[in-house]
Design an enzyme around this catalytic site. Structure first.
Site, mmCIF file in Angstrom:
data_model
loop_
_atom_site.group_PDB
_atom_site.id
_atom_site.type_symbol
_atom_site.label_atom_id
_atom_site.label_comp_id
_atom_site.label_asym_id
_atom_site.label_seq_id
_atom_site.Cartn_x
_atom_site.Cartn_y
_atom_site.Cartn_z
ATOM 1 N N GLU A 16 0.853 -1.179 0.000
ATOM 2 C CA GLU A 16 0.000 0.000 0.000
ATOM 3 C C GLU A 16 0.891 1.233 0.000
ATOM 4 O OE1 GLU A 16 -2.352 -1.074 3.327
ATOM 5 O OE2 GLU A 16 -0.850 -0.513 4.822
ATOM 6 N N ASP A 72 5.808 -5.056 -16.557
ATOM 7 C CA ASP A 72 4.480 -4.513 -16.242
ATOM 8 C C ASP A 72 4.332 -3.094 -16.791
ATOM 9 O OD1 ASP A 72 1.920 -4.628 -15.253
ATOM 10 O OD2 ASP A 72 2.465 -4.194 -13.181
#
Length: 344
Positions: free
Chosen positions: A27, A151
């Site tokens: 996070e 990615d």
């Protein structure tokens, strides 16, 4: 309610300003770093989610990402400043990029009917140079890292308000000396819709796989569509492996032919016939910007960005207010666990 000094929340030495987002393993928070003489600097703190803090595999993957990303130093790569831990939970402090993602740039430009092929090509050209640096990067002792990002997508590219594009998130990057084997955890690494055919078909990744992903990114932000029409991941994978990409001009008859040739070259099914590296990708895009149908000066590009995003609140993820974040929090050097509880 107002948040006083005594109730500020911290992750280590970093004062939490707002919650940014949560992924599968980590996070992120926008934080403020204070120093002597009134020094202040905004950073992004990315930390492993507390529920995974005792999971050896997840912790090692997170540390791998921080270690590999921390070696990189390039203007088109978001920087990692340090790695540490608070209350036994690892975190890394990274460059705060004050600006939108490339996804947000496209959406705002599309909504305002301000799509400009040259300006968007500038963003992708900068990322191509960043990727070329990544692919040729070495460790501190001079050994090639063998890095592949795996990615590359519009959501992992941000553009600061000086117009500089930055590549983010090396969480699934491949490297020759990762401590955690890339096959652990199973499955394909990255987003299927941006994956190269050789990765889907044979599990092979290389710098050319990143070139392919950047080519798909260029296609998406200049057409608003993927080069494939499959409705499911399985259908998409079949089309990607078979090389059934549509041409940009099929979606937009006015699409610049010079740019279409670059896109097709970048997403060629055969890696041997693909744009060979990020530097060449950058070079052909710069030629398109200077001479082709995407003419764009730097000042025009900056003016375009400023018109799309006139204020800081015109981009970015909405964050919980500090009054909400303070509830249940602690004072002083509050624990990372308290921060999570306060923002969920």
């Amino acid at each position: 309610m107002d948040v006083g000094t005594e109730s500020k929340l911290y992750i280590g030495k970093y004062e939490v300003v707002s919650f940014l987002g949560r992924g599968g393993m980590a996070e992120t928070y926008r934080c403020r770093h204070h120093g002597i003489g009134g020094f202040e600097k905004h950073v992004v703190v990315k930390r492993i989610r507390p529920e995974f803090a005792q999971e050896t595999l997840y912790v090692q993957m997170f540390l791998d990402e921080a270690r590999l990303h921390g070696v990189l130093n390039h203007s088109n790569i978001a920087q990692v400043f340090e790695i540490d831990e608070a209350d036994g939970i690892p975190f890394m402090a990274m460059e705060y990029v004050d600006g939108p993602t490339l996804t947000e740039v496209y959406r705002k430009a599309s909504a305002q009917k301000r799509i400009h092929f040259g300006h968007l090509a500038r963003v992708v050209s900068g990322i191509a140079m960043g990727l070329d640096y990544v692919h040729n990067a070495s460790s501190m002792d001079g050994k090639p890292l063998g890095l592949v990002h795996r990615d590359v997508s519009p959501g992992n590219i941000m553009v600061n308000m000086d117009g500089v594009p930055k590549l983010l998130d090396f969480g699934v990057a491949k490297a020759v000396d990762r401590m955690v084997d890339e096959t652990q955890g199973g499955g394909l690494k990255g987003k299927v819709r941006y994956m190269a055919p050789e990765q889907i078909a044979r599990g092979e990744t290389s710098p050319l796989s990143d070139v392919y992903s950047l080519g798909v990114t260029l296609f998406v932000v200049t057409t608003g569509k993927l080069p494939y029409v499959g409705a499911t991941d399985a259908e998409l994978m079949t089309e990607i492996v078979d090389g059934r990409a549509v041409s940009p001009s099929e979606l937009d008859p006015d699409y610049p032919r010079d740019l279409e040739r670059i896109v097709k070259w970048a997403i060629h099914t055969n890696p041997a016939k693909r744009l060979p590296n990020g530097r060449m990708f950058h070079s052909v895009l710069d030629k398109f910007i200077a001479e082709g149908g995407g003419y764009s000066t730097e000042q025009e590009y900056l003016d375009w960005l400023a018109a799309l995003f006139p204020t800081a609140d015109s981009y970015g993820v909405e964050s919980p207010p500090l009054s909400l974040m303070s509830e249940g929090g602690s004072s002083g050097t509050g624990s990372a666990k308290d921060v999570r509880a306060a923002v969920v």
